[in-house]
Design a protein around this motif. Structure first.
Motif, PDB file in Angstrom:
ATOM      1  N   GLY A   1       0.840  -1.297  -0.038  1.00  8.29           N
ATOM      2  CA  GLY A   1       0.188  -0.089  -0.060  1.00  8.29           C
ATOM      3  C   GLY A   1       0.756   1.402  -0.042  1.00  8.29           C
ATOM      4  O   GLY A   1       0.182   2.341  -0.024  1.00  8.29           O
TER       5      GLY A   1
ATOM      6  N   ASN B   1      -4.399   4.067  -2.720  1.00  5.94           N
ATOM      7  CA  ASN B   1      -5.608   3.441  -2.758  1.00  5.94           C
ATOM      8  C   ASN B   1      -6.198   3.812  -4.291  1.00  5.94           C
ATOM      9  O   ASN B   1      -7.101   4.704  -4.284  1.00  5.94           O
TER      10      ASN B   1
ATOM     11  N   SER C   1      -4.406   4.271  -2.213  1.00  4.27           N
ATOM     12  CA  SER C   1      -4.283   3.355  -1.368  1.00  4.27           C
ATOM     13  C   SER C   1      -4.570   2.129  -1.762  1.00  4.27           C
ATOM     14  O   SER C   1      -5.496   2.022  -2.744  1.00  4.27           O
ATOM     15  N   GLY C   2      -4.336   0.782  -1.316  1.00  4.62           N
ATOM     16  CA  GLY C   2      -4.874  -0.358  -1.843  1.00  4.62           C
ATOM     17  C   GLY C   2      -4.001  -0.988  -2.928  1.00  4.62           C
ATOM     18  O   GLY C   2      -3.141  -0.629  -3.030  1.00  4.62           O
TER      19      GLY C   2
END
Length: 314
Positions: A260, A283, A309-310
């Protein structure tokens, strides 16, 4: 015989043109001082903000007349997302922006751009989730009047095959583009039809450089990172296909992501400091890039909305 005569005539014309070229004595022509003063008073006339405030603080932005930049990373490291974010930033500045997508359709590009602008879930948009229908429709209804700039997409399907640099030139001229983004270098065609991969990549890089000099607009291209070990750090030698790409580039930026966090490595910058690292929480599903300052950089003013993010995928 006809081909030989064509080459001869082109050579004669080139030599004839060279006889009429005027050079400049820069020890006596100091007109650049006026250009310097104008840059002091009207910086945005000469640079395009990248969409990453912290990067702009280092490089100033994309040089409007003399920039051929390369964004490099390995597969699934978020190169396309970063490129599209830079393109959106150019649109926000009122520019006519061109984007060549060698792999994604204009619809898929559009969905990612929508997420970057609106922060609506990309998964929901792409997969067809009714829960975002109303907010997505409202966003699309307002979008045409949101910016003065435009974002023109060119894909291989529109021109019956991969674009060469000649097609990109036509794209620039037809749509009067102020800046061109390319996703990605390896998905371009070599107009000279070289067969060897290294020669093909070198030809494309050289032709892109000539195109940038000719049209005097920034060209920002994505390139693949090779599989060479980066245990001792990333460098120009890690650009895949040809070292000519690094040589021709005015700026080279590598990206990598771990759990992330995306790290931006500024490896080459003709007009600023090199070897700078910037980190972001990412993300991509919501299109956000959030800057993570080091302890010694905590005094940097972070602009709202500079966030990712992510899971990161190209």
């Amino acid at each position: 015989l006809d081909k030989a005569m064509e080459i001869y005539m082109n050579s004669v014309e080139t030599m004839s043109q060279a006889k009429h070229i005027d050079s400049v004595d820069i020890l006596r022509d100091t007109s650049r001082y006026e250009a310097y003063l104008e840059r002091c008073d009207n910086f945005d006339k000469y640079y395009v903000r990248t969409g990453f405030k912290e990067l702009d603080e280092i490089i100033g932005g994309w040089d409007r007349e003399e920039e051929l930049a390369t964004i490099a990373a390995r597969s699934n490291a978020g190169k396309s997302w970063v490129l599209f974010k830079c393109a959106v930033a150019a649109v926000e500045q009122g520019l006519n922006v061109g984007l060549y997508s060698g792999e994604m359709s204009e619809r898929k590009v559009g969905y990612r751009v929508d997420t970057l602008i609106s922060n609506i879930s990309n998964t929901a948009i792409t997969k067809g989730d009714r829960s975002v229908q109303n907010v997505y429709k409202k966003y699309l209804d307002e979008l045409p009047n949101k910016y003065k700039g435009s974002l023109r997409i060119l894909t291989p399907n529109m021109i019956d095959g991969p674009a060469g640099v000649g097609a990109l030139r036509a794209f620039i001229e037809r749509d009067n583009l102020d800046i061109l983004f390319i996703d990605q270098h390896s998905l371009l065609e070599d107009d000279r039809r070289a067969r060897a991969l290294y020669e093909k990549a070198s030809n494309i890089s050289k032709d892109l450089k000539n195109l940038q000099v000719l049209k005097k607009i920034p060209i920002i291209a994505v390139s693949q990172q090779n599989r060479t070990s980066t245990e001792n750090g990333v460098g120009l030698e890690h650009i895949a296909q040809s070292d000519r790409i690094a040589q021709d580039s005015t700026i080279v930026i590598f990206f990598e992501q771990k759990v992330g966090t995306m790290t931006m490595h500024l490896i080459k910058s003709r007009d600023s400091a090199n070897m700078k690292d910037l980190k972001y929480d990412v993300n991509l599903n919501n299109g956000t890039f959030i800057y993570k300052p080091d302890d010694e950089e905590e005094d940097i003013d972070i602009a709202p909305g500079n966030s990712i993010s992510g899971s990161i995928k190209d």
